[in-house]
Design an enzyme around this catalytic site. Structure first.
Site, PDB file in Angstrom:
ATOM      1  N   GLY A  11      46.999  47.029  43.341  1.00  0.00           N
ATOM      2  CA  GLY A  11      46.837  47.210  41.667  1.00  0.00           C
ATOM      3  C   GLY A  11      46.158  48.276  41.346  1.00  0.00           C
ATOM      4  O   GLY A  11      45.416  48.340  40.339  1.00  0.00           O
ATOM      5  N   ALA A  13      46.528  51.006  40.098  1.00  0.00           N
ATOM      6  CA  ALA A  13      46.581  51.938  38.914  1.00  0.00           C
ATOM      7  C   ALA A  13      46.411  51.006  37.731  1.00  0.00           C
ATOM      8  O   ALA A  13      46.521  51.617  36.678  1.00  0.00           O
ATOM      9  CB  ALA A  13      47.928  52.558  39.050  1.00  0.00           C
ATOM     10  N   GLY A  14      45.944  49.846  38.042  1.00  0.00           N
ATOM     11  CA  GLY A  14      45.597  48.881  36.711  1.00  0.00           C
ATOM     12  C   GLY A  14      44.356  49.046  36.417  1.00  0.00           C
ATOM     13  O   GLY A  14      43.468  49.988  36.859  1.00  0.00           O
ATOM     14  N   ILE A  16      41.455  47.237  36.268  1.00  0.00           N
ATOM     15  CA  ILE A  16      40.417  46.874  37.216  1.00  0.00           C
ATOM     16  C   ILE A  16      40.386  47.840  38.396  1.00  0.00           C
ATOM     17  O   ILE A  16      39.214  48.364  38.879  1.00  0.00           O
ATOM     18  CB  ILE A  16      40.445  45.430  37.632  1.00  0.00           C
ATOM     19  CG1 ILE A  16      40.247  44.565  36.485  1.00  0.00           C
ATOM     20  CG2 ILE A  16      39.437  45.336  38.905  1.00  0.00           C
ATOM     21  CD1 ILE A  16      40.386  43.126  36.895  1.00  0.00           C
ATOM     22  N   ARG A  92      50.419  36.501  33.171  1.00  0.00           N
ATOM     23  CA  ARG A  92      51.071  35.210  32.722  1.00  0.00           C
ATOM     24  C   ARG A  92      52.039  35.673  31.299  1.00  0.00           C
ATOM     25  O   ARG A  92      51.454  36.442  30.277  1.00  0.00           O
ATOM     26  CB  ARG A  92      50.303  34.346  32.054  1.00  0.00           C
ATOM     27  CG  ARG A  92      50.693  32.920  31.627  1.00  0.00           C
ATOM     28  CD  ARG A  92      49.513  32.038  31.534  1.00  0.00           C
ATOM     29  NE  ARG A  92      50.012  30.596  31.249  1.00  0.00           N
ATOM     30  CZ  ARG A  92      49.085  29.588  31.688  1.00  0.00           C
ATOM     31  NH1 ARG A  92      47.851  29.807  31.917  1.00  0.00           N
ATOM     32  NH2 ARG A  92      49.350  28.543  31.717  1.00  0.00           N
ATOM     33  N   ASN A 131      44.678  36.875  39.362  1.00  0.00           N
ATOM     34  CA  ASN A 131      44.622  35.536  39.018  1.00  0.00           C
ATOM     35  C   ASN A 131      46.096  35.029  39.251  1.00  0.00           C
ATOM     36  O   ASN A 131      47.130  35.733  39.246  1.00  0.00           O
ATOM     37  CB  ASN A 131      44.374  35.296  37.395  1.00  0.00           C
ATOM     38  CG  ASN A 131      42.799  35.318  37.191  1.00  0.00           C
ATOM     39  OD1 ASN A 131      42.189  34.803  38.011  1.00  0.00           O
ATOM     40  ND2 ASN A 131      42.464  36.011  36.333  1.00  0.00           N
ATOM     41  N   ASP A 159      32.073  35.460  36.996  1.00  0.00           N
ATOM     42  CA  ASP A 159      31.583  34.454  36.279  1.00  0.00           C
ATOM     43  C   ASP A 159      30.128  34.225  36.603  1.00  0.00           C
ATOM     44  O   ASP A 159      29.067  33.717  35.448  1.00  0.00           O
ATOM     45  CB  ASP A 159      32.327  32.913  36.835  1.00  0.00           C
ATOM     46  CG  ASP A 159      33.745  33.120  36.652  1.00  0.00           C
ATOM     47  OD1 ASP A 159      34.099  33.520  35.546  1.00  0.00           O
ATOM     48  OD2 ASP A 159      34.439  33.190  37.695  1.00  0.00           O
ATOM     49  N   HIS A 187      37.946  29.608  39.522  1.00  0.00           N
ATOM     50  CA  HIS A 187      37.814  30.763  38.646  1.00  0.00           C
ATOM     51  C   HIS A 187      38.793  30.529  37.451  1.00  0.00           C
ATOM     52  O   HIS A 187      39.882  31.124  37.376  1.00  0.00           O
ATOM     53  CB  HIS A 187      38.142  32.158  39.132  1.00  0.00           C
ATOM     54  CG  HIS A 187      37.984  33.279  38.236  1.00  0.00           C
ATOM     55  ND1 HIS A 187      37.057  33.651  37.299  1.00  0.00           N
ATOM     56  CD2 HIS A 187      39.224  33.925  37.642  1.00  0.00           C
ATOM     57  CE1 HIS A 187      37.367  34.471  36.572  1.00  0.00           C
ATOM     58  NE2 HIS A 187      38.922  34.995  36.461  1.00  0.00           N
TER      59      HIS A 187
HETATM   60  P1  NAX Z   1      46.339  45.489  35.057  1.00  0.00           P
HETATM   61  O1  NAX Z   1      47.714  44.894  34.492  1.00  0.00           O
HETATM   62  O2  NAX Z   1      45.887  46.337  34.397  1.00  0.00           O
HETATM   63  O3  NAX Z   1      46.800  45.833  36.237  1.00  0.00           O
HETATM   64  C1  NAX Z   1      47.365  45.455  37.562  1.00  0.00           C
HETATM   65  C2  NAX Z   1      48.040  46.205  38.378  1.00  0.00           C
HETATM   66  O4  NAX Z   1      48.651  45.677  39.450  1.00  0.00           O
HETATM   67  C3  NAX Z   1      49.278  46.940  37.641  1.00  0.00           C
HETATM   68  O5  NAX Z   1      48.971  48.361  38.005  1.00  0.00           O
HETATM   69  C4  NAX Z   1      50.621  46.703  38.567  1.00  0.00           C
HETATM   70  O6  NAX Z   1      51.343  47.572  38.618  1.00  0.00           O
HETATM   71  C5  NAX Z   1      49.925  46.154  39.809  1.00  0.00           C
HETATM   72  N1  NAX Z   1      50.390  45.269  40.634  1.00  0.00           N
HETATM   73  C6  NAX Z   1      51.455  44.122  40.057  1.00  0.00           C
HETATM   74  N2  NAX Z   1      52.146  43.453  41.270  1.00  0.00           N
HETATM   75  C7  NAX Z   1      51.620  44.356  42.462  1.00  0.00           C
HETATM   76  C8  NAX Z   1      51.872  44.192  43.726  1.00  0.00           C
HETATM   77  N3  NAX Z   1      52.717  43.151  44.115  1.00  0.00           N
HETATM   78  N4  NAX Z   1      51.102  44.995  44.680  1.00  0.00           N
HETATM   79  C9  NAX Z   1      50.286  46.011  44.190  1.00  0.00           C
HETATM   80  N5  NAX Z   1      50.114  46.167  42.816  1.00  0.00           N
HETATM   81  C10 NAX Z   1      50.625  45.270  42.206  1.00  0.00           C
HETATM   82  O7  NAX Z   1      45.443  44.133  35.207  1.00  0.00           O
HETATM   83  P2  NAX Z   1      43.747  44.062  35.475  1.00  0.00           P
HETATM   84  O8  NAX Z   1      43.310  44.086  34.184  1.00  0.00           O
HETATM   85  O9  NAX Z   1      43.631  45.300  36.531  1.00  0.00           O
HETATM   86  O10 NAX Z   1      43.852  42.802  36.101  1.00  0.00           O
HETATM   87  C11 NAX Z   1      44.175  42.446  37.615  1.00  0.00           C
HETATM   88  C12 NAX Z   1      43.878  40.806  37.859  1.00  0.00           C
HETATM   89  O11 NAX Z   1      42.720  40.780  37.815  1.00  0.00           O
HETATM   90  C13 NAX Z   1      44.656  40.158  37.064  1.00  0.00           C
HETATM   91  O12 NAX Z   1      45.588  39.000  37.573  1.00  0.00           O
HETATM   92  C14 NAX Z   1      43.552  39.522  36.133  1.00  0.00           C
HETATM   93  O13 NAX Z   1      43.916  38.116  35.551  1.00  0.00           O
HETATM   94  C15 NAX Z   1      42.476  39.329  37.177  1.00  0.00           C
HETATM   95  N6  NAX Z   1      41.170  39.125  36.729  1.00  0.00           N
HETATM   96  C16 NAX Z   1      40.477  38.347  37.815  1.00  0.00           C
HETATM   97  C17 NAX Z   1      38.990  38.091  37.341  1.00  0.00           C
HETATM   98  C18 NAX Z   1      38.105  37.460  38.224  1.00  0.00           C
HETATM   99  O14 NAX Z   1      37.067  37.180  37.870  1.00  0.00           O
HETATM  100  N7  NAX Z   1      38.561  36.808  39.250  1.00  0.00           N
HETATM  101  C19 NAX Z   1      38.314  38.584  36.250  1.00  0.00           C
HETATM  102  C20 NAX Z   1      39.269  39.984  35.647  1.00  0.00           C
HETATM  103  C21 NAX Z   1      40.506  39.792  35.534  1.00  0.00           C
HETATM  104  O15 NAX Z   1      41.128  39.148  34.520  1.00  0.00           O
END
Ligand code: NAX
Length: 324
Positions: A11, A13-14, A16, A92, A131, A159, A187
Site C-alpha cells: 500500500g 502509494a497510499g 500512510i 470498509r 485494518n 494507540d 486495535h
Molecule cells: P489508503 O487508502 O490511503 O492506502 C491504502 C493503499 O493500499 C492504497 O494505495 C491501495 O491501492 C493499497 N492496497 C490495497 N490493497 C492492496 C494489496 N492487496 N496489496 C498492496 N497494496 C494494496 O489508506 P491508508 O490511510 O494509508 O491506511 C492504510 C490502512 O491502515 C487502512 O487499513 C487503515 O484502516 C489502517 N490504519 C491502521 C492504524 C493502526 O493503528 N493499526 C491507524 C491508521 C490507519 O487507519
C-alpha cells in the site's frame, strides 16, 4: 558500510505508505548508519501513483537508500525482505459488515502470508497496520507456516502514543517523562488503555489524575482518537500512523532501552489471554526480540476490559476460521 536491509511496504502509494517511505529512507527506522532497499508493493490501479512515489524518493538523494523496487507482485515485493510493513488493506465500504470486511481482507493477507513464507528472509519481522490489523496479522501468520509465528505482529503503537499524549497533557509533563503505559488487546474501540502501572516523573499516574477523568475521558478519548482525527482532518491518521509504525519496528530491531511499549503479538497465555489471537501487550525489546512484561497485578476493572477486547478478537478469529 553495513549491508543494506530490505524493507517492504504494501500500500506504498497510499497515505500512510507515502509518509512511511521517506522516513525509512532517511534512516529514522533502522538507524542513521543502516542502508536500506525499499520494496514497494501496490495493486495494479495504483502503479502510476507508486511510480510517482519512487520518483520522489529518487529526487531526495537519500544517502542510505540503495535501491527501490516497485511491483504489483507479492512474490517480488517480499523477496528476501527483512521487514514487511503490511499497510495496504481494503477499506470498509458503505453498508459493509465487519464480518465481510474481515473476509475481504483475508483475501489480501492470506496470499501475502504465503508470499512471505515462500520468499522473505527467514528472520523477517512483520508489522500489520492495515485494518482490522490484529486479525489480518493472524491470517498472514497462519499462511506462513515456515516462518517464526512470533514475528507476526500488529500495530497498537499509535494507540500507545495517543495515550501518552493525553496523559502528558493532563499532567502537564512531557510525554518522555511517562513510563509504563499499556494498550491491551485489539486495535479497535475495545482496546484498553491502562495507566494502572504508569508513572509520570516517577509518581504513580493513578494518584495524579482522578478516576472519573481516567474512566470517562481518557479511555474513550484514546479509543476514539482515530474517529476524531477523521472528523477534524477529513482523512484518517497518516503521518502519526507512519510514525508509530517506525517506532514499533525501530524498538523491535534496535531495542526499547528497558522502556515498555505496546505491541500486538501472538498471545502465549500471559495474563490469561489464551493462544490463538494477536493481542496487544506491554513488551520490552532487546537484541532484535520482544518479551511480554510479566508479573503485573491485574485488578477487576482491568480484567473486565482485557476480557472484553479478547472476546472481540476471538469473534474476529471465528469469522475468518476457514482462512487460518
Ligand atoms: P489508503 O487508502 O490511503 O492506502 C491504502 C493503499 O493500499 C492504497 O494505495 C491501495 O491501492 C493499497 N492496497 C490495497 N490493497 C492492496 C494489496 N492487496 N496489496 C498492496 N497494496 C494494496 O489508506 P491508508 O490511510 O494509508 O491506511 C492504510 C490502512 O491502515 C487502512 O487499513 C487503515 O484502516 C489502517 N490504519 C491502521 C492504524 C493502526 O493503528 N493499526 C491507524 C491508521 C490507519 O487507519
Amino acid at each position: 558500510m553495513k549491508k543494506p536491509l530490505r524493507v517492504t511496504i504494501t500500500g506504498a502509494a497510499g497515505q500512510i505508505g507515502y509518509a512511511l517511505a521517506f522516513r525509512i529512507a532517511s534512516g529514522d527506522m533502522l538507524g542513521k548508519d543502516q542502508p536500506v532497499i525499499l520494496q514497494l508493493l501496490e495493486i495494479p490501479p495504483a502503479m502510476d501513483a507508486l511510480k510517482g512515489v519512487a520518483m520522489e524518493l529518487e529526487d531526495c538523494a537519500f544517502p542510505l537508500l540503495h535501491d527501490i523496487v516497485t511491483t504489483d507482485d507479492a512474490n517480488v515485493g517480499f523477496k528476501d525482505t527483512d521487514f514487511a510493513l503490511l499497510v495496504g488493506a481494503k477499506p470498509r465500504g458503505p453498508g459493509m459488515e465487519r464480518k465481510d470486511l474481515l473476509k475481504e481482507n483475508g483475501k489480501i493477507f492470506g496470499p501475502q502470508g504465503k508470499a512471505l513464507n515462500d520468499h522473505a528472509s527467514r528472520d523477517v519481522k512483520v508489522l500489520v497496520v492495515g485494518n482490522p490489523a490484529n486479525t489480518n496479522a493472524l491470517i498472514a501468520q497462519a499462511n506462513a507456516p515456515d516462518l517464526d509465528p512470533r514475528n507476526f505482529t500488529a500495530m497498537t503503537r499509535l494507540d500507545h502514543n495517543r495515550a501518552l499524549a493525553q496523559l502528558a497533557e493532563k499532567t502537564g509533563k512531557h510525554h518522555t517523562r511517562i513510563d509504563g503505559m499499556i494498550i491491551w488487546g485489539n486495535h479497535s474501540a475495545t482496546q484498553y488503555p491502562d495507566i494502572a502501572h504508569c508513572s509520570v516523573d516517577g509518581k504513580a499516574a493513578p494518584e495524579l489524575v482522578d478516576q472519573g477523568w481516567y474512566r470517562d475521558d481518557f479511555i474513550p478519548t484514546v479509543q476514539q482518537r482515530g474517529a476524531a482525527i477523521i472528523k477534524a482532518r477529513g482523512a484518517s491518521s497518516a503521518a502519526s500512523a507512519a510514525s508509530a509504525a517506525i517506532d514499533h519496528i525501530r524498538d523491535w530491531h534496535l531495542g526499547s532501552d528497558g522502556k515498555w511499549v505496546s505491541m500486538a503479538v501472538p498471545s502465549d497465555g500471559s495474563y490469561g489471554i489464551k493462544e490463538g489471537v494477536i493481542y496487544s501487550f506491554p513488551v520490552t525489546c532487546k537484541n532484535g526480540d520482544y518479551e511480554i512484561v510479566q508479573g503485573l497485578e491485574i485488578d477487576a476493572f482491568s480484567r473486565e476490559r482485557m476480557t472484553l477486547t479478547e472476546e472481540e478478537l476471538r469473534e474476529e478469529r471465528e469469522g475468518v476460521k476457514e482462512l487460518l
